[in-house]
Write an enzyme that holds these catalytic residues in place. Structure first.
Site, PDB file in Angstrom:
ATOM      1  N   PHE A  70     -31.729  18.150 -10.727  1.00  0.00           N
ATOM      2  CA  PHE A  70     -30.358  18.406 -10.307  1.00  0.00           C
ATOM      3  C   PHE A  70     -30.056  19.886 -10.530  1.00  0.00           C
ATOM      4  O   PHE A  70     -30.419  20.456 -11.564  1.00  0.00           O
ATOM      5  CB  PHE A  70     -29.366  17.558 -11.115  1.00  0.00           C
ATOM      6  CG  PHE A  70     -29.569  16.080 -10.959  1.00  0.00           C
ATOM      7  CD1 PHE A  70     -28.951  15.384  -9.930  1.00  0.00           C
ATOM      8  CD2 PHE A  70     -30.380  15.375 -11.824  1.00  0.00           C
ATOM      9  CE1 PHE A  70     -29.144  14.027  -9.769  1.00  0.00           C
ATOM     10  CE2 PHE A  70     -30.580  14.015 -11.677  1.00  0.00           C
ATOM     11  CZ  PHE A  70     -29.967  13.334 -10.640  1.00  0.00           C
ATOM     12  N   ASP A  94     -27.469  21.213 -11.356  1.00  0.00           N
ATOM     13  CA  ASP A  94     -26.607  21.355 -12.524  1.00  0.00           C
ATOM     14  C   ASP A  94     -27.387  21.821 -13.753  1.00  0.00           C
ATOM     15  O   ASP A  94     -26.816  22.409 -14.678  1.00  0.00           O
ATOM     16  CB  ASP A  94     -25.944  20.014 -12.851  1.00  0.00           C
ATOM     17  CG  ASP A  94     -25.425  19.311 -11.615  1.00  0.00           C
ATOM     18  OD1 ASP A  94     -24.208  19.229 -11.437  1.00  0.00           O
ATOM     19  OD2 ASP A  94     -26.258  18.840 -10.807  1.00  0.00           O
ATOM     20  N   PHE A  95     -28.702  21.565 -13.788  1.00  0.00           N
ATOM     21  CA  PHE A  95     -29.507  21.896 -14.959  1.00  0.00           C
ATOM     22  C   PHE A  95     -29.930  23.362 -15.004  1.00  0.00           C
ATOM     23  O   PHE A  95     -30.604  23.782 -15.951  1.00  0.00           O
ATOM     24  CB  PHE A  95     -30.763  21.013 -15.005  1.00  0.00           C
ATOM     25  CG  PHE A  95     -30.494  19.540 -15.068  1.00  0.00           C
ATOM     26  CD1 PHE A  95     -29.242  19.036 -15.410  1.00  0.00           C
ATOM     27  CD2 PHE A  95     -31.492  18.628 -14.776  1.00  0.00           C
ATOM     28  CE1 PHE A  95     -28.988  17.668 -15.460  1.00  0.00           C
ATOM     29  CE2 PHE A  95     -31.264  17.257 -14.834  1.00  0.00           C
ATOM     30  CZ  PHE A  95     -30.008  16.778 -15.175  1.00  0.00           C
ATOM     31  N   ILE A  96     -29.555  24.145 -14.010  1.00  0.00           N
ATOM     32  CA  ILE A  96     -29.978  25.543 -13.980  1.00  0.00           C
ATOM     33  C   ILE A  96     -29.385  26.347 -15.133  1.00  0.00           C
ATOM     34  O   ILE A  96     -29.912  27.402 -15.498  1.00  0.00           O
ATOM     35  CB  ILE A  96     -29.610  26.199 -12.626  1.00  0.00           C
ATOM     36  CG1 ILE A  96     -30.262  27.578 -12.487  1.00  0.00           C
ATOM     37  CG2 ILE A  96     -28.098  26.319 -12.463  1.00  0.00           C
ATOM     38  CD1 ILE A  96     -31.779  27.563 -12.602  1.00  0.00           C
ATOM     39  N   GLU A 153     -40.152  17.882 -13.447  1.00  0.00           N
ATOM     40  CA  GLU A 153     -40.058  16.603 -14.149  1.00  0.00           C
ATOM     41  C   GLU A 153     -40.279  15.440 -13.175  1.00  0.00           C
ATOM     42  O   GLU A 153     -39.565  15.311 -12.183  1.00  0.00           O
ATOM     43  CB  GLU A 153     -38.679  16.497 -14.815  1.00  0.00           C
ATOM     44  CG  GLU A 153     -38.438  17.582 -15.860  1.00  0.00           C
ATOM     45  CD  GLU A 153     -36.959  17.803 -16.144  1.00  0.00           C
ATOM     46  OE1 GLU A 153     -36.144  16.933 -15.779  1.00  0.00           O
ATOM     47  OE2 GLU A 153     -36.627  18.857 -16.717  1.00  0.00           O
ATOM     48  N   GLU A 189     -36.050  22.871 -18.470  1.00  0.00           N
ATOM     49  CA  GLU A 189     -35.919  23.696 -17.262  1.00  0.00           C
ATOM     50  C   GLU A 189     -36.242  25.162 -17.515  1.00  0.00           C
ATOM     51  O   GLU A 189     -36.749  25.844 -16.621  1.00  0.00           O
ATOM     52  CB  GLU A 189     -34.511  23.545 -16.684  1.00  0.00           C
ATOM     53  CG  GLU A 189     -34.274  22.250 -15.941  1.00  0.00           C
ATOM     54  CD  GLU A 189     -34.131  21.051 -16.860  1.00  0.00           C
ATOM     55  OE1 GLU A 189     -34.315  19.908 -16.394  1.00  0.00           O
ATOM     56  OE2 GLU A 189     -33.817  21.260 -18.057  1.00  0.00           O
ATOM     57  N   HIS A 212     -24.119  16.033 -12.743  1.00  0.00           N
ATOM     58  CA  HIS A 212     -25.249  15.782 -11.851  1.00  0.00           C
ATOM     59  C   HIS A 212     -24.823  15.793 -10.381  1.00  0.00           C
ATOM     60  O   HIS A 212     -25.515  15.225  -9.534  1.00  0.00           O
ATOM     61  CB  HIS A 212     -25.895  14.421 -12.161  1.00  0.00           C
ATOM     62  CG  HIS A 212     -26.447  14.290 -13.532  1.00  0.00           C
ATOM     63  ND1 HIS A 212     -25.653  14.131 -14.649  1.00  0.00           N
ATOM     64  CD2 HIS A 212     -27.728  14.295 -13.983  1.00  0.00           C
ATOM     65  CE1 HIS A 212     -26.415  14.028 -15.725  1.00  0.00           C
ATOM     66  NE2 HIS A 212     -27.679  14.120 -15.350  1.00  0.00           N
TER      67      HIS A 212
END
Length: 324
Positions: A83, A85-87, A29, A60, A129
């Site tokens: 980030f 965190d988005f995994i 992104e 993602e 985040h």
């Protein structure tokens, strides 16, 4: 040797490798026109074109999933998650597909992909985040996990990651992007599984990762004024982990303090502590101590966030306990 910021060193690693190998492409992104939200991919679109630098939708699962497929057929994707965190929305693609494919195909499959992601607190980005999730990735067989702490290490480790034929999770602490340091021109690769001693010492070993390396170095400087010689060791990669290097340092200093920004419970420091307890217990003159974040989400409030992040004072207190 030129000075570069951490972000510029990563950018240079992308450039050097993309010039070397036309199979390497970048996706994520805002990695193209915008150059990445932290500037790591700035200029790559102009240099390599939109076939090799791809802005993606905000999904993602697609970013990671397409990278797995592309790697399977011979490309070498370097993908960016804004980030770490988005995994959560792409875990299946990472741990069930990328991490397991080589094993499930009897070693015949290669998955040469790098997933870059920012981690860490300090910019007021709040609970969704700001996390450090390296222990999550360490627990998944088939993944390599990298956490650089300096511009020099960032470039050399990213080049090594891009050249690796296995999936690599490359974690970048967002508070390090502006840090400057000397970085060689051209290509150089830092081998995985080789820790770096950032400061020599004889009284206590401090194992620290990413931003906490600099917290540990600041603490070591203050401790030196009181006659305590602290060795600061940066693993640089958590999987593979340089257990031998850590143990050799502990055998020299006889004490160990582990510092990381992850929550303390079940963090990477627990694995390091267990390794030393199993392999070098007889060399320890004091209990192993960990300095880490509390077991809670990262606060948005600036004072609470600063209280959440491990500090030099906490490292100094831990070192004084083990050296008393």
């Amino acid at each position: 040797m030129p000075n570069m910021t951490f972000a510029q060193a990563l950018n240079d690693a992308h450039r050097v490798e993309m010039e070397r190998d036309p199979n390497i492409y970048v996706a994520g992104e805002d990695v193209g026109v915008y150059g990445g939200i932290f500037g790591v991919t700035a200029g790559l679109l102009d240099r390599f074109g939109d076939r090799r630098v791809k802005d993606t939708p905000i999904t993602e699962s697609a970013i990671v999933g397409t990278a797995v497929g592309a790697a399977c057929v011979g490309l070498r994707p370097v993908i960016e998650l804004m980030f770490v965190d988005f995994i959560g929305v792409a875990l299946d693609q990472l741990y069930n597909q990328a991490a397991k494919m080589k094993y499930m195909f009897g070693g015949k499959a290669k998955i040469p992909m790098v997933m870059r992601a920012t981690c860490g607190a300090g910019i007021g980005a709040a609970a969704q985040h700001s996390q450090c999730l390296e222990a999550l990735f360490m627990h998944l067989p088939g993944l390599k996990v990298v956490m650089p702490s300096t511009p020099y290490d960032a470039k050399g480790l990213l080049i090594q990651a891009i050249r690796d034929d296995n999936p690599v999770v490359f974690l970048e602490h967002k508070m390090l992007y502006a840090m400057e340091g000397e970085v060689p021109e051209g290509a150089y690769a830092i081998p995985f599984g080789k820790a770096d001693i950032k400061r020599e010492g004889k009284d206590v070993t401090i194992v620290a990762t990413a931003r906490m390396v600099h917290t540990a170095l600041g603490a070591a400087e203050k401790l030196a004024a009181d006659g305590i010689s602290a060795e600061v060791l940066d693993p640089r990669t958590l999987c593979p982990l340089d257990g031998e290097g850590i143990i050799e340092s502990v055998k020299k200093t006889h004490r160990l303090v582990i510092v990381h920004e992850e929550v303390k419970f079940a963090g990477s420091g627990a694995e390091i502590a267990a390794l030393v307890a199993e392999e070098a217990f007889d060399f320890l003159d004091a209990p192993i101590l960990r300095v880490a974040a509390p077991f809670c989400p990262v606060p948005f409030s600036q004072p609470l966030e600063q209280a959440y992040i491990p500090s030099e004072a906490q490292v100094i207190e831990a070192v004084r306990k083990v050296t008393a």
